[in-house]
Design a protein around this motif. Sequence first.
Motif, PDB file in Angstrom:
ATOM      1  N   TRP A  94       0.864  -1.179   0.000  1.00 21.37           N
ATOM      2  CA  TRP A  94       0.000   0.000   0.000  1.00 21.37           C
ATOM      3  C   TRP A  94       0.898   1.225   0.000  1.00 21.37           C
ATOM      4  CZ3 TRP A  94      -5.044   1.184  -0.596  1.00 21.37           C
ATOM      5  CH2 TRP A  94      -5.929   0.108  -0.664  1.00 21.37           C
ATOM      6  N   PRO A  95       0.611   2.293  -0.747  1.00 20.85           N
ATOM      7  CA  PRO A  95      -0.492   2.372  -1.710  1.00 20.85           C
ATOM      8  C   PRO A  95      -0.441   1.186  -2.671  1.00 20.85           C
ATOM      9  CG  PRO A  95       0.615   4.486  -1.541  1.00 20.85           C
ATOM     10  CD  PRO A  95       1.450   3.512  -0.800  1.00 20.85           C
ATOM     11  N   PRO A  96      -1.606   0.759  -3.097  1.00 19.44           N
ATOM     12  CA  PRO A  96      -1.651  -0.480  -3.867  1.00 19.44           C
ATOM     13  C   PRO A  96      -1.068  -0.343  -5.266  1.00 19.44           C
ATOM     14  CG  PRO A  96      -3.797   0.565  -3.856  1.00 19.44           C
ATOM     15  CD  PRO A  96      -2.941   1.362  -2.934  1.00 19.44           C
ATOM     16  N   THR A  97      -0.316  -1.355  -5.644  1.00 15.54           N
ATOM     17  CA  THR A  97       0.060  -1.562  -7.039  1.00 15.54           C
ATOM     18  C   THR A  97      -0.067  -3.055  -7.281  1.00 15.54           C
ATOM     19  OG1 THR A  97       2.381  -1.673  -6.389  1.00 15.54           O
ATOM     20  CG2 THR A  97       1.609   0.420  -7.281  1.00 15.54           C
TER      21      THR A  97
ATOM     22  N   ILE B  51      -8.097   2.396  -3.732  1.00 15.42           N
ATOM     23  CA  ILE B  51      -8.205   3.532  -2.807  1.00 15.42           C
ATOM     24  C   ILE B  51      -8.546   3.001  -1.423  1.00 15.42           C
ATOM     25  CG2 ILE B  51     -10.650   3.877  -3.434  1.00 15.42           C
ATOM     26  CD1 ILE B  51     -10.169   6.914  -3.097  1.00 15.42           C
ATOM     27  N   SER B  52      -7.889   3.535  -0.411  1.00 19.24           N
ATOM     28  CA  SER B  52      -8.153   3.095   0.954  1.00 19.24           C
ATOM     29  C   SER B  52      -9.502   3.609   1.424  1.00 19.24           C
ATOM     30  CB  SER B  52      -7.044   3.577   1.881  1.00 19.24           C
ATOM     31  OG  SER B  52      -7.010   4.997   1.910  1.00 19.24           O
ATOM     32  N   SER B  57      -4.852   6.727   0.880  1.00 17.08           N
ATOM     33  CA  SER B  57      -3.850   5.949   0.158  1.00 17.08           C
ATOM     34  C   SER B  57      -4.443   5.511  -1.171  1.00 17.08           C
ATOM     35  CB  SER B  57      -3.435   4.738   0.984  1.00 17.08           C
ATOM     36  OG  SER B  57      -2.383   4.054   0.384  1.00 17.08           O
ATOM     37  N   ILE B  58      -3.780   5.879  -2.239  1.00 18.43           N
ATOM     38  CA  ILE B  58      -4.279   5.623  -3.589  1.00 18.43           C
ATOM     39  C   ILE B  58      -3.146   5.098  -4.452  1.00 18.43           C
ATOM     40  CG2 ILE B  58      -5.021   6.801  -5.710  1.00 18.43           C
ATOM     41  CD1 ILE B  58      -6.784   8.600  -3.963  1.00 18.43           C
ATOM     42  N   GLY B  59      -3.459   4.134  -5.307  1.00 25.27           N
ATOM     43  CA  GLY B  59      -2.450   3.619  -6.232  1.00 25.27           C
ATOM     44  C   GLY B  59      -3.042   3.398  -7.608  1.00 25.27           C
TER      45      GLY B  59
END
Lengths: 109, 116
Positions: A94-97, B51-52, B57-59
């Motif tokens: 996290w942040p997610p990938t 997205i959290s 938190s974002i990816g």
Amino acid sequence: EIVMTQSPATLSVSPGERATLSCRASQSVSSNLAWYQQKPGQAPRLLIYGASTRATGIPARFSGSGSGTEFTLTISSLQSEDFAVYYCQQYNNWPPTFTFGPGTKVDIK
Amino acid sequence: EVQLVESGGGLVQPGRSLRLSCAASGFTFDDYAMHWVRQAPGKGLEWVSGISWNSGSIGYADSVKGRFTISRDNAKNSLYLQMNSLRAEDTALYYCAKGVGATTGWGQGTLVTVSS
């Protein structure tokens, strides 16, 4: 980016036989690995998370193992409803990938 | 029962924009991270963005970074994906999914076709 690979691309199995699917990560994902089943025209369905924990309602014939970079999904005795495409997915950060593998199609021999 | 209903897909020209929405019900929306996953016709799954629970938190996948923006409105139990500068290779069925890591619920998807 973590790259996921799956083998084989296609697995031909007779009903009642055992199927073993492999998934490999380009770097360690610890146990942050899930397996999904997808049938034509349907959304994916979560089978396994945490590399080895069955999701709610998933039959015991599905089992997952592995950690780090090497993972396996085993279907102990294939039923007719198990013929589908199976994807692994890592969710290690996290942040997610997050990334999916390319999938293994299990078809009828 | 978890329900995720995507909308907003359609035919759009290359370079144009589109906004997808996902309406959630049957669970406490602001307890969960949410994701967009896409599947091009006849191809595999591709994680697009996540997205959290609190948007902190974002990816994004490299393939959409700088062009797509994910957001959520917890008061409306809704998830969004703003897609700009669309390309032919963005053509896919876009799924909304819930889960911190492994995604435990999926919608049925909304189809985006990018073509002139």
